[in-house]
Design a protein around this motif. Structure first.
Motif, PDB file in Angstrom:
ATOM      1  N   HIS A 217       0.833  -1.208   0.000  1.00 18.25           N
ATOM      2  CA  HIS A 217       0.000   0.000   0.000  1.00 18.25           C
ATOM      3  C   HIS A 217       0.866   1.257   0.000  1.00 18.25           C
ATOM      4  O   HIS A 217       0.573   2.224  -0.709  1.00 18.25           O
ATOM      5  N   ARG A 218       1.964   1.242   0.760  1.00 18.00           N
ATOM      6  CA  ARG A 218       2.867   2.394   0.769  1.00 18.00           C
ATOM      7  C   ARG A 218       3.519   2.613  -0.594  1.00 18.00           C
ATOM      8  O   ARG A 218       3.894   3.736  -0.943  1.00 18.00           O
ATOM      9  N   SER A 219       3.655   1.517  -1.348  1.00 15.58           N
ATOM     10  CA  SER A 219       4.273   1.629  -2.675  1.00 15.58           C
ATOM     11  C   SER A 219       3.299   2.116  -3.732  1.00 15.58           C
ATOM     12  O   SER A 219       3.682   2.301  -4.888  1.00 15.58           O
ATOM     13  N   GLY A 220       2.014   2.319  -3.367  1.00 17.20           N
ATOM     14  CA  GLY A 220       1.063   2.901  -4.293  1.00 17.20           C
ATOM     15  C   GLY A 220      -0.156   2.059  -4.619  1.00 17.20           C
ATOM     16  O   GLY A 220      -1.076   2.529  -5.299  1.00 17.20           O
ATOM     17  N   GLN A 221      -0.203   0.812  -4.159  1.00 14.56           N
ATOM     18  CA  GLN A 221      -1.361  -0.023  -4.443  1.00 14.56           C
ATOM     19  C   GLN A 221      -2.540   0.377  -3.557  1.00 14.56           C
ATOM     20  O   GLN A 221      -2.354   0.835  -2.424  1.00 14.56           O
ATOM     21  N   SER A 222      -3.752   0.200  -4.074  1.00 17.73           N
ATOM     22  CA  SER A 222      -4.936   0.448  -3.257  1.00 17.73           C
ATOM     23  C   SER A 222      -4.984  -0.598  -2.150  1.00 17.73           C
ATOM     24  O   SER A 222      -4.310  -1.635  -2.219  1.00 17.73           O
ATOM     25  N   LEU A 223      -5.792  -0.342  -1.131  1.00 15.93           N
ATOM     26  CA  LEU A 223      -5.909  -1.302  -0.035  1.00 15.93           C
ATOM     27  C   LEU A 223      -6.415  -2.650  -0.533  1.00 15.93           C
ATOM     28  O   LEU A 223      -5.948  -3.705  -0.093  1.00 15.93           O
ATOM     29  N   THR A 224      -7.361  -2.617  -1.455  1.00 21.72           N
ATOM     30  CA  THR A 224      -7.895  -3.871  -1.997  1.00 21.72           C
ATOM     31  C   THR A 224      -6.831  -4.628  -2.769  1.00 21.72           C
ATOM     32  O   THR A 224      -6.639  -5.835  -2.581  1.00 21.72           O
ATOM     33  N   GLN A 225      -6.104  -3.937  -3.640  1.00 25.08           N
ATOM     34  CA  GLN A 225      -5.022  -4.571  -4.400  1.00 25.08           C
ATOM     35  C   GLN A 225      -3.956  -5.131  -3.463  1.00 25.08           C
ATOM     36  O   GLN A 225      -3.503  -6.272  -3.626  1.00 25.08           O
ATOM     37  N   ALA A 226      -3.562  -4.327  -2.489  1.00 19.85           N
ATOM     38  CA  ALA A 226      -2.499  -4.735  -1.569  1.00 19.85           C
ATOM     39  C   ALA A 226      -2.912  -5.964  -0.770  1.00 19.85           C
ATOM     40  O   ALA A 226      -2.110  -6.888  -0.572  1.00 19.85           O
ATOM     41  N   SER A 227      -4.157  -5.992  -0.317  1.00 26.14           N
ATOM     42  CA  SER A 227      -4.617  -7.136   0.483  1.00 26.14           C
ATOM     43  C   SER A 227      -4.649  -8.410  -0.339  1.00 26.14           C
ATOM     44  O   SER A 227      -4.242  -9.482   0.132  1.00 26.14           O
ATOM     45  N   MET A 228      -5.103  -8.322  -1.580  1.00 33.88           N
ATOM     46  CA  MET A 228      -5.155  -9.500  -2.438  1.00 33.88           C
ATOM     47  C   MET A 228      -3.749  -9.976  -2.794  1.00 33.88           C
ATOM     48  O   MET A 228      -3.462 -11.179  -2.761  1.00 33.88           O
ATOM     49  N   ASN A 229      -2.852  -9.055  -3.102  1.00 32.64           N
ATOM     50  CA  ASN A 229      -1.486  -9.416  -3.468  1.00 32.64           C
ATOM     51  C   ASN A 229      -0.668  -9.902  -2.276  1.00 32.64           C
ATOM     52  O   ASN A 229       0.407 -10.494  -2.454  1.00 32.64           O
ATOM     53  N   ALA A 230      -1.170  -9.654  -1.075  1.00 36.67           N
ATOM     54  CA  ALA A 230      -0.494 -10.134   0.131  1.00 36.67           C
ATOM     55  C   ALA A 230      -1.017 -11.498   0.577  1.00 36.67           C
ATOM     56  O   ALA A 230      -0.539 -12.044   1.573  1.00 36.67           O
ATOM     57  N   GLY A 231      -2.011 -12.030  -0.148  1.00 37.27           N
ATOM     58  CA  GLY A 231      -2.467 -13.376   0.160  1.00 37.27           C
ATOM     59  C   GLY A 231      -3.810 -13.494   0.845  1.00 37.27           C
ATOM     60  O   GLY A 231      -4.265 -14.613   1.130  1.00 37.27           O
ATOM     61  N   ASN A 233      -7.721 -13.650   0.850  1.00 36.35           N
ATOM     62  CA  ASN A 233      -8.630 -14.094  -0.219  1.00 36.35           C
ATOM     63  C   ASN A 233      -9.723 -13.087  -0.543  1.00 36.35           C
ATOM     64  O   ASN A 233     -10.328 -13.144  -1.612  1.00 36.35           O
ATOM     65  N   ASP A 234      -9.997 -12.159   0.366  1.00 34.77           N
ATOM     66  CA  ASP A 234     -10.956 -11.083   0.073  1.00 34.77           C
ATOM     67  C   ASP A 234     -10.711  -9.933   1.040  1.00 34.77           C
ATOM     68  O   ASP A 234     -10.067 -10.098   2.083  1.00 34.77           O
ATOM     69  N   TYR A 235     -11.242  -8.764   0.692  1.00 35.14           N
ATOM     70  CA  TYR A 235     -10.976  -7.571   1.499  1.00 35.14           C
ATOM     71  C   TYR A 235     -11.594  -7.671   2.887  1.00 35.14           C
ATOM     72  O   TYR A 235     -11.019  -7.188   3.873  1.00 35.14           O
ATOM     73  N   ALA A 236     -12.754  -8.306   2.971  1.00 37.34           N
ATOM     74  CA  ALA A 236     -13.419  -8.430   4.272  1.00 37.34           C
ATOM     75  C   ALA A 236     -12.548  -9.208   5.252  1.00 37.34           C
ATOM     76  O   ALA A 236     -12.443  -8.849   6.432  1.00 37.34           O
ATOM     77  N   ASN A 237     -11.918 -10.274   4.767  1.00 36.90           N
ATOM     78  CA  ASN A 237     -11.028 -11.058   5.617  1.00 36.90           C
ATOM     79  C   ASN A 237      -9.816 -10.240   6.039  1.00 36.90           C
ATOM     80  O   ASN A 237      -9.387 -10.275   7.202  1.00 36.90           O
ATOM     81  N   PHE A 238      -9.261  -9.478   5.092  1.00 41.12           N
ATOM     82  CA  PHE A 238      -8.132  -8.605   5.398  1.00 41.12           C
ATOM     83  C   PHE A 238      -8.524  -7.564   6.447  1.00 41.12           C
ATOM     84  O   PHE A 238      -7.787  -7.332   7.414  1.00 41.12           O
ATOM     85  N   TYR A 239      -9.681  -6.956   6.257  1.00 39.73           N
ATOM     86  CA  TYR A 239     -10.147  -5.907   7.169  1.00 39.73           C
ATOM     87  C   TYR A 239     -10.277  -6.449   8.599  1.00 39.73           C
ATOM     88  O   TYR A 239      -9.788  -5.843   9.561  1.00 39.73           O
TER      89      TYR A 239
END
Length: 254
Positions: A217-231, A233-239
């Motif tokens: 996210h600090r490198s410029g990805q949106s929170l949704t993109q960053a959460s998915m690329n970090a492994g 499976n969905d934003y709700a789980n990340f949140y």
């Protein structure tokens, strides 16, 4: 920063990470082990230990001996802001959890003198002078990048699991998969991992994925993109996981 604990064996020094901070510690006195990502270093007075962002670590005090140290925190953006990226080599040019200690026998007094002067200038609020000493210290510590002290691994299997997790954070890391890959019964694998790290495998993976999401996210990805690329499976789980482990909403990263 100077710090001292008179009865350190009564204090629980939890495994932790500094999101965007390089931490450097000079041990002045104590009977300690330094644990980083499944590896353990025996630390003696005069030794310097350090970590980069993303390295989980903690100190274990082995006796009632006073734990006394000087700590230097260097912001991740310090190197770019001050055009000294070359001094990152000792922190970044190594495998995670390795090369985290420079022993007293491997260096002259200059590194220790720098740490003492930094603490003095901080106390006197001479921050401009202290900043110049930080440059000197980073230059000197990089001279010892090929002279790291040896670590030992309490359980090599745990070390291999940790390395695999860090190399495959965005992929499937289920307990069943890890159990099969490392030829260990799932329940036994979880028990051994927790004993050696203080974390469950699930906690370790979740925490490391959060750190990766923060970095992306600090490198410029949106929170949704960053959460998915970090492994995740969905934003709700990340949140939900982010709040559980940090006590904050992901949006507070902005």
């Amino acid at each position: 920063m100077y710090d001292r604990d008179e009865e350190p064996n009564t204090i629980e020094f939890a495994l932790h990470n500094h999101d965007d901070i390089y931490e450097i510690v000079l041990l002045l006195d104590g009977d300690c082990e330094f644990c980083v990502e499944g590896n353990t270093y025996k630390v003696n007075p005069g030794d310097i230990v350090f970590t980069r962002p993303f390295e989980l670590h903690h100190i274990v005090c082995l006796s009632e001996r006073t734990y006394e140290r000087i700590i230097l925190y260097v912001r991740a953006d310090f190197f770019k802001e001050n055009n000294c990226d070359k001094y990152l080599d000792i922190f970044e040019g190594r495998e995670i959890g390795t090369g985290n200690l420079i022993a007293q026998s491997m260096k002259d007094r200059s590194l220790i003198d720098c740490m003492h002067r930094l603490d003095l200038y901080r106390e006197e609020k001479e921050y401009d002078v202290a900043e110049k000493v930080v440059y000197e210290f980073l230059y000197l510590i990089n001279r010892y990048k090929d002279n790291f002290s040896e670590f030992y691994t309490k359980d090599e299997r745990v070390r291999k699991i940790i390395m695999y997790i860090n190399d495959h954070l965005a992929e499937n890391l289920s307990l069943d998969m890890l159990s099969k890959r490392f030829f260990m019964a799932k329940q036994y694998m979880c028990k051994v991992f927790k004993k050696n790290t203080g974390y469950t495998i699930y906690q370790y993976i979740s925490y490391k994925r959060i750190l990766l999401a923060q970095e992306l996210h600090r490198s410029g990805q949106s929170l949704t993109q960053a959460s998915m690329n970090a492994g995740f499976n969905d934003y709700a789980n990340f949140y939900k996981t982010y709040i559980k482990y940090t006590g904050k909403s992901p949006k507070q990263m902005d």
